[in-house]
Design a protein around this motif. Structure first.
Motif, PDB file in Angstrom:
ATOM      1  N   THR A 177     -30.715  -4.916 -88.932  1.00  0.00           N
ATOM      2  CA  THR A 177     -30.491  -6.381 -89.094  1.00  0.00           C
ATOM      3  C   THR A 177     -31.346  -7.285 -88.452  1.00  0.00           C
ATOM      4  O   THR A 177     -31.978  -6.865 -87.310  1.00  0.00           O
ATOM      5  N   LEU A 178     -31.607  -8.510 -88.906  1.00  0.00           N
ATOM      6  CA  LEU A 178     -32.789  -9.407 -88.256  1.00  0.00           C
ATOM      7  C   LEU A 178     -32.037 -10.728 -87.978  1.00  0.00           C
ATOM      8  O   LEU A 178     -31.430 -11.228 -88.819  1.00  0.00           O
ATOM      9  N   THR A 179     -32.525 -10.987 -86.615  1.00  0.00           N
ATOM     10  CA  THR A 179     -32.133 -12.404 -86.347  1.00  0.00           C
ATOM     11  C   THR A 179     -33.175 -13.199 -85.789  1.00  0.00           C
ATOM     12  O   THR A 179     -33.911 -12.789 -84.959  1.00  0.00           O
ATOM     13  N   THR A 180     -33.194 -14.365 -86.480  1.00  0.00           N
ATOM     14  CA  THR A 180     -34.803 -14.893 -86.128  1.00  0.00           C
ATOM     15  C   THR A 180     -34.000 -16.730 -85.693  1.00  0.00           C
ATOM     16  O   THR A 180     -34.974 -17.542 -85.307  1.00  0.00           O
ATOM     17  N   GLY A 181     -32.726 -16.902 -85.487  1.00  0.00           N
ATOM     18  CA  GLY A 181     -32.273 -18.237 -85.203  1.00  0.00           C
ATOM     19  C   GLY A 181     -31.940 -18.824 -86.611  1.00  0.00           C
ATOM     20  O   GLY A 181     -31.450 -19.790 -86.218  1.00  0.00           O
ATOM     21  N   ALA A 182     -32.400 -18.719 -87.613  1.00  0.00           N
ATOM     22  CA  ALA A 182     -32.009 -19.291 -88.786  1.00  0.00           C
ATOM     23  C   ALA A 182     -31.739 -18.635 -89.906  1.00  0.00           C
ATOM     24  O   ALA A 182     -31.924 -17.045 -89.869  1.00  0.00           O
ATOM     25  N   THR A 183     -31.539 -19.081 -91.103  1.00  0.00           N
ATOM     26  CA  THR A 183     -31.083 -18.300 -92.286  1.00  0.00           C
ATOM     27  C   THR A 183     -32.138 -18.609 -93.451  1.00  0.00           C
ATOM     28  O   THR A 183     -31.838 -18.290 -94.479  1.00  0.00           O
ATOM     29  N   GLY A 184     -33.208 -19.020 -92.996  1.00  0.00           N
ATOM     30  CA  GLY A 184     -34.148 -19.376 -94.110  1.00  0.00           C
ATOM     31  C   GLY A 184     -35.360 -20.349 -93.476  1.00  0.00           C
ATOM     32  O   GLY A 184     -35.358 -20.756 -92.217  1.00  0.00           O
ATOM     33  N   THR A 185     -36.522 -20.042 -94.337  1.00  0.00           N
ATOM     34  CA  THR A 185     -37.753 -20.599 -93.692  1.00  0.00           C
ATOM     35  C   THR A 185     -37.641 -22.214 -93.791  1.00  0.00           C
ATOM     36  O   THR A 185     -37.997 -22.830 -92.829  1.00  0.00           O
ATOM     37  N   ASP A 186     -36.788 -22.832 -94.638  1.00  0.00           N
ATOM     38  CA  ASP A 186     -36.777 -24.096 -94.894  1.00  0.00           C
ATOM     39  C   ASP A 186     -36.115 -24.865 -93.384  1.00  0.00           C
ATOM     40  O   ASP A 186     -36.345 -25.784 -92.793  1.00  0.00           O
ATOM     41  N   TRP A 187     -35.165 -24.017 -92.819  1.00  0.00           N
ATOM     42  CA  TRP A 187     -34.400 -24.477 -91.737  1.00  0.00           C
ATOM     43  C   TRP A 187     -35.446 -24.401 -90.399  1.00  0.00           C
ATOM     44  O   TRP A 187     -35.186 -25.286 -89.466  1.00  0.00           O
TER      45      TRP A 187
END
Length: 352
Positions: free
Chosen positions: A100-110
Motif C-alpha cells: 500500500t502507498l501513502t502520499t498524503g493525497a488521493t491523486g495528483t490533482d490534490w
C-alpha cells in the motif's frame, strides 16, 4: 505476524515519525519492523529505524529500486514525504507489487492544488471555508500597482512565492522599515517595499508571488491523520511566541479538519491557520505531508505516526484509531529547545 512499513525520504520530521512508530509499536506490543531510506547519508535519521537503505538519486531508477525492495523484504506499506507527485503518478505500478502507498493525497490533482496557493484559496472559498484572501502577482508592474493601492485596506501587505515550503520567500511590507532591518532583524521577515522593489528590479526574472494581508495571529498548525478525507485523529498546536499549546478542539481545529476532508487528505498531513484582524481563524495553506513539528504532538499523548502505521498495517481498525486519539489526548504546553545528538558515523542497520 511481523508487519513491515517503509518510511521513505521525508522532510525535517522523518526521524520523529520513525521514533513515533517504534514507540507506539513497543507500547501496544505490535510486531512492526520499520524500514527507512533517504537519498543522502542521513545517519542520524536512518540509524533509528530497524533497517535502513540509501535511495537512488536518479529518479529514473526509483521505481525499480522500490519494486526490488518490496519483493526482497516483503514490505507491506510505504509512506513518502517527498516526491509525492512522482509517487502518485506511479501509484498503480507500485501497488501492483502488493504494497500500500501513502502520499498524503488521493491523486495528483490534490497535490497540485495544495501547492498552488492562490488556486487553493479560491477552491476553499468555493467550498465555503474561510481562507486568507490571496492575489496572484505575475509581474513587477503588477506588484507596484498593488503596493500603491493595496487591496486589503484593514491589514498590512505581505508576499510569498506561489509555491514553496518552510516560509521561504515570505516578506511583510512596512513603509517604516529601515534599509538595514532586513540585515539586522532577518527573523522578523519585514522589508521596506521600495527596497524589495529595487531588489526585484535587478533580478534576471520575476517569479510569481502571492499577495496577502498580513494576519496578526496567533498561528495554528494542525497535524492530521486522515483516510481518504475521513479524519481519524488530529492534534492542533496554537503558537504563541516560543510556546505551543496542544489542543484537539476549537474553531481553528475544526476548520483544519474541514479543510483536510475537502482536500480528500490521505495519511499524515498538516493544515496551517491564522486568526485575521477580527480574531476569526482563516486557512493559510495545507501540506499533504507531515509537518516539521509533528513530533511535538506526541506530548499530548496522541501518537499520530504510530496510529498511522498501525492502521495502514491492519493492526488497528478505524474505530480503534479514533477511540485511541480521543482517550489518549491531554492538553499541554510545549517549547522547542536546542538539542544535540551523537551522529552515527556507521549504520549498523544498513541493508545492501
Amino acid at each position: 505476524m511481523n508487519r513491515k512499513i517503509w518510511l521513505m525520504e521525508g522532510l525535517s520530521s522523518q526521524k520523529d515519525i520513525i521514533e513515533g512508530v517504534k514507540a507506539f509499536a513497543h507500547k501496544q506490543k505490535f510486531c512492526i519492523t520499520v524500514f527507512a531510506s533517504h537519498r543522502h547519508e542521513r545517519n542520524e535519521i536512518l540509524s533509528v529505524a530497524d533497517c535502513s537503505l540509501i535511495e537512488p538519486k536518479d529518479s529514473d531508477k526509483r521505481l525499480q529500486f522500490i519494486l526490488e525492495t518490496v519483493a526482497q523484504y516483503g514490505i507491506n506499506s510505504i509512506h513518502t514525504g517527498r516526491h509525492s507527485l512522482w509517487f502518485e503518478e506511479n501509484r498503480a505500478a507500485i501497488e501492483a507489487s502488493g504494497v500500500t502507498l501513502t502520499t498524503g493525497a488521493t491523486g495528483t490533482d490534490w497535490l497540485t492544488l495544495s501547492e498552488e496557493k492562490v488556486t487553493f484559496a479560491q477552491f476553499m472559498e468555493q467550498n465555503r471555508l474561510p481562507v486568507v484572501p490571496s492575489w496572484r502577482v505575475n509581474t513587477l508592474t503588477e506588484l507596484k500597482a498593488h503596493l500603491a493601492s493595496p487591496p486589503f485596506s484593514d491589514s498590512p501587505v505581505c508576499v510569498k512565492p506561489v509555491t514553496g515550503i518552510y516560509g521561504m520567500g515570505f516578506w511583510r511590507f512596512d513603509d517604516a522599515a529601515s534599509s538595514m532591518d532586513i540585515f539586522n532583524y532577518p527573523e522578523s521577515r519585514t522589508v521596506n517595499p521600495q527596497q524589495y522593489i529595487a531588489a526585484a528590479s535587478r533580478a534576471e526574472s520575476f517569479k510569481p508571488l502571492v499577495l496577502m494581508p498580513y494576519l496578526p495571529g496567533p498561528e495554528f498548525s494542525v497535524d492530521i491523520l486522515a483516510d481518504k478525507g475521513e479524519i481519524l485523529a488530529a492534534v492542533g498546536r496554537r503558537k504563541e511566541g516560543a510556546i505551543q499549546y496542544l489542543v484537539n478542539a476549537g474553531e481553528a481545529f475544526e476548520l483544519a479538519c474541514a479543510c483536510a476532508r475537502t482536500m480528500k487528505a490521505d495519511g499524515l498531513v498538516n493544515v496551517q491557520i491564522r486568526n485575521d484582524h477580527t480574531g476569526k481563524p482563516v486557512l493559510l495553506e495545507t501540506n499533504m505531508r507531515p509537518s516539521g513539528g509533528i513530533g511535538y504532538t506526541l506530548h499530548s499523548g496522541v501518537n499520530l505516526p504510530g496510529l498511522f502505521a498501525a492502521y495502514k498495517l491492519g493492526l488497528m481498525q478505524k474505530v480503534d484509531v479514533i477511540g485511541n486519539a480521543r482517550t489518549s489526548f491531554s492538553p499541554v504546553a510545549v517549547r522547542s529547545v536546542t538539542d544535540v545528538i551523537v551522529y552515527p558515523e556507521q549504520l549498523t542497520n544498513k541493508l545492501n
